[in-house]
Design a protein around this motif. Structure first.
Motif, PDB file in Angstrom:
ATOM      1  N   UNK A 107       0.841  -1.195   0.000  1.00  0.00           N
ATOM      2  CA  UNK A 107       0.000   0.000   0.000  1.00  0.00           C
ATOM      3  C   UNK A 107       0.876   1.245   0.000  1.00  0.00           C
ATOM      4  N   UNK A 108       0.260   2.372  -0.311  1.00  0.00           N
ATOM      5  CA  UNK A 108       0.937   3.663  -0.229  1.00  0.00           C
ATOM      6  C   UNK A 108       0.294   4.484   0.870  1.00  0.00           C
ATOM      7  N   UNK A 109       1.131   5.021   1.750  1.00  0.00           N
ATOM      8  CA  UNK A 109       0.678   5.848   2.874  1.00  0.00           C
ATOM      9  C   UNK A 109       1.205   7.267   2.640  1.00  0.00           C
ATOM     10  N   UNK A 110       0.392   8.268   2.923  1.00  0.00           N
ATOM     11  CA  UNK A 110       0.758   9.648   2.608  1.00  0.00           C
ATOM     12  C   UNK A 110       0.940  10.476   3.875  1.00  0.00           C
ATOM     13  N   UNK A 111       1.999  11.268   3.869  1.00  0.00           N
ATOM     14  CA  UNK A 111       2.268  12.225   4.943  1.00  0.00           C
ATOM     15  C   UNK A 111       2.345  13.606   4.291  1.00  0.00           C
ATOM     16  N   UNK A 112       1.532  14.527   4.777  1.00  0.00           N
ATOM     17  CA  UNK A 112       1.485  15.892   4.242  1.00  0.00           C
ATOM     18  C   UNK A 112       2.435  16.780   5.042  1.00  0.00           C
ATOM     19  N   UNK A 113       3.213  17.563   4.335  1.00  0.00           N
ATOM     20  CA  UNK A 113       4.058  18.573   4.969  1.00  0.00           C
ATOM     21  C   UNK A 113       3.408  19.921   4.696  1.00  0.00           C
ATOM     22  N   UNK A 114       3.074  20.622   5.779  1.00  0.00           N
ATOM     23  CA  UNK A 114       2.403  21.915   5.643  1.00  0.00           C
ATOM     24  C   UNK A 114       2.746  22.776   6.842  1.00  0.00           C
ATOM     25  N   UNK A 115       2.947  24.048   6.615  1.00  0.00           N
ATOM     26  CA  UNK A 115       3.251  25.016   7.675  1.00  0.00           C
ATOM     27  C   UNK A 115       4.458  24.585   8.507  1.00  0.00           C
ATOM     28  N   UNK A 131       4.624   8.161   0.941  1.00  0.00           N
ATOM     29  CA  UNK A 131       4.716   9.336   0.069  1.00  0.00           C
ATOM     30  C   UNK A 131       4.615  10.584   0.932  1.00  0.00           C
ATOM     31  N   UNK A 132       5.558  11.481   0.774  1.00  0.00           N
ATOM     32  CA  UNK A 132       5.519  12.767   1.444  1.00  0.00           C
ATOM     33  C   UNK A 132       5.110  13.808   0.411  1.00  0.00           C
ATOM     34  N   UNK A 133       4.126  14.635   0.762  1.00  0.00           N
ATOM     35  CA  UNK A 133       3.622  15.679  -0.130  1.00  0.00           C
ATOM     36  C   UNK A 133       3.974  17.018   0.498  1.00  0.00           C
ATOM     37  N   UNK A 134       4.782  17.808  -0.203  1.00  0.00           N
ATOM     38  CA  UNK A 134       5.216  19.104   0.312  1.00  0.00           C
ATOM     39  C   UNK A 134       4.254  20.192  -0.153  1.00  0.00           C
ATOM     40  N   UNK A 135       3.440  20.674   0.761  1.00  0.00           N
ATOM     41  CA  UNK A 135       2.499  21.756   0.442  1.00  0.00           C
ATOM     42  C   UNK A 135       3.029  23.121   0.878  1.00  0.00           C
ATOM     43  N   UNK A 136       4.280  23.146   1.348  1.00  0.00           N
ATOM     44  CA  UNK A 136       4.897  24.401   1.773  1.00  0.00           C
ATOM     45  C   UNK A 136       5.521  25.128   0.589  1.00  0.00           C
ATOM     46  N   UNK A 137       5.915  26.383   0.846  1.00  0.00           N
ATOM     47  CA  UNK A 137       6.614  27.183  -0.154  1.00  0.00           C
ATOM     48  C   UNK A 137       8.123  26.951  -0.111  1.00  0.00           C
ATOM     49  N   UNK A 138       8.573  26.121   0.853  1.00  0.00           N
ATOM     50  CA  UNK A 138       9.999  25.891   1.064  1.00  0.00           C
ATOM     51  C   UNK A 138      10.376  24.457   0.696  1.00  0.00           C
ATOM     52  N   UNK A 139      11.635  24.271   0.334  1.00  0.00           N
ATOM     53  CA  UNK A 139      12.168  22.928   0.074  1.00  0.00           C
ATOM     54  C   UNK A 139      12.307  22.200   1.411  1.00  0.00           C
ATOM     55  N   UNK A 177      12.307  17.100  -1.323  1.00  0.00           N
ATOM     56  CA  UNK A 177      10.961  17.590  -1.649  1.00  0.00           C
ATOM     57  C   UNK A 177      10.962  19.086  -1.959  1.00  0.00           C
ATOM     58  N   UNK A 178      11.141  19.449  -3.216  1.00  0.00           N
ATOM     59  CA  UNK A 178      10.973  20.859  -3.585  1.00  0.00           C
ATOM     60  C   UNK A 178       9.527  21.294  -3.305  1.00  0.00           C
ATOM     61  N   UNK A 179       9.261  22.593  -3.270  1.00  0.00           N
ATOM     62  CA  UNK A 179       7.889  23.066  -3.034  1.00  0.00           C
ATOM     63  C   UNK A 179       6.905  22.439  -4.022  1.00  0.00           C
ATOM     64  N   UNK A 180       5.802  21.938  -3.501  1.00  0.00           N
ATOM     65  CA  UNK A 180       4.754  21.351  -4.321  1.00  0.00           C
ATOM     66  C   UNK A 180       5.019  19.933  -4.788  1.00  0.00           C
ATOM     67  N   UNK A 181       6.160  19.368  -4.425  1.00  0.00           N
ATOM     68  CA  UNK A 181       6.524  18.029  -4.916  1.00  0.00           C
ATOM     69  C   UNK A 181       6.025  16.922  -3.997  1.00  0.00           C
ATOM     70  N   UNK A 182       5.973  15.727  -4.574  1.00  0.00           N
ATOM     71  CA  UNK A 182       5.710  14.502  -3.823  1.00  0.00           C
ATOM     72  C   UNK A 182       6.903  13.589  -4.024  1.00  0.00           C
ATOM     73  N   UNK A 183       7.376  13.000  -2.943  1.00  0.00           N
ATOM     74  CA  UNK A 183       8.489  12.054  -3.016  1.00  0.00           C
ATOM     75  C   UNK A 183       8.116  10.798  -2.257  1.00  0.00           C
ATOM     76  N   UNK A 185      12.861  10.577  11.609  1.00  0.00           N
ATOM     77  CA  UNK A 185      13.345  11.322  10.451  1.00  0.00           C
ATOM     78  C   UNK A 185      13.163  12.810  10.679  1.00  0.00           C
ATOM     79  N   UNK A 186      13.858  13.583   9.858  1.00  0.00           N
ATOM     80  CA  UNK A 186      13.838  15.043   9.990  1.00  0.00           C
ATOM     81  C   UNK A 186      14.011  15.661   8.608  1.00  0.00           C
ATOM     82  N   UNK A 187      13.820  16.953   8.573  1.00  0.00           N
ATOM     83  CA  UNK A 187      14.094  17.722   7.364  1.00  0.00           C
ATOM     84  C   UNK A 187      15.557  18.179   7.430  1.00  0.00           C
ATOM     85  N   UNK A 188      16.325  17.913   6.380  1.00  0.00           N
ATOM     86  CA  UNK A 188      17.740  18.340   6.344  1.00  0.00           C
ATOM     87  C   UNK A 188      17.876  19.856   6.380  1.00  0.00           C
ATOM     88  N   UNK A 189      16.866  20.556   5.919  1.00  0.00           N
ATOM     89  CA  UNK A 189      16.945  22.007   5.807  1.00  0.00           C
ATOM     90  C   UNK A 189      16.378  22.747   7.022  1.00  0.00           C
TER      91      UNK A 189
END
Length: 117
Positions: free
Chosen positions: A36-44, A61-69, A83-89, A101-105
């Motif tokens: 299966x595919x499980x989704x995690x949204x990144x926002x704010x 799948x991580x979905x980046x809904x932020x304006x930042x990488x 995950x560039x802005x608007x991307x799914x990885x 896990x964490x965001x490298x940035x």
């Protein structure tokens, strides 16, 4: 009207019984779990809630809904998704365990997922 040949009738019954015996001897195979595919949204600047029920072989799948990488980078390097802005990885979960896990940035962005066997 002709009567059926008793030899061909016996032959057909014998074939039917043999086929039934072969099928009865074949072991039943367990059902194969479908990945299966499980989704995690990144926002704010936050990772959304971690899904439950993730199993080895499933995809996250991580979905980046932020304006930042962002990234989703496992502390043990089991996955590293850029995950560039608007991307799914995505990453396929190859082993069971708890993965922090964490965001490298953005070091304040941390989360964890649990992967069952």
């Amino acid at each position: 009207m002709t009567s059926p040949d008793p030899r061909s009738e016996r032959f057909s019954r014998r074939r039917l019984l043999m086929a039934a015996g072969v099928l009865a001897a074949v072991p039943a195979f367990p059902a194969v779990a479908v990945a299966r595919t499980h989704t995690i949204i990144i926002d704010k600047m936050k990772f959304g809630p971690s899904p439950t029920g993730i199993r080895v072989g499933d995809t996250v799948a991580w979905v980046n809904r932020d304006l930042f990488r962002h990234s989703a980078t496992a502390r043990n390097r089991a996955f590293d998704v850029d995950l560039p802005p608007g991307a799914t990885g995505t990453a396929v979960m190859r082993t069971a365990g708890t993965f922090v896990y964490a965001c490298r940035f953005h070091s304040a962005m941390t989360a964890q997922i649990v992967v069952g066997a």
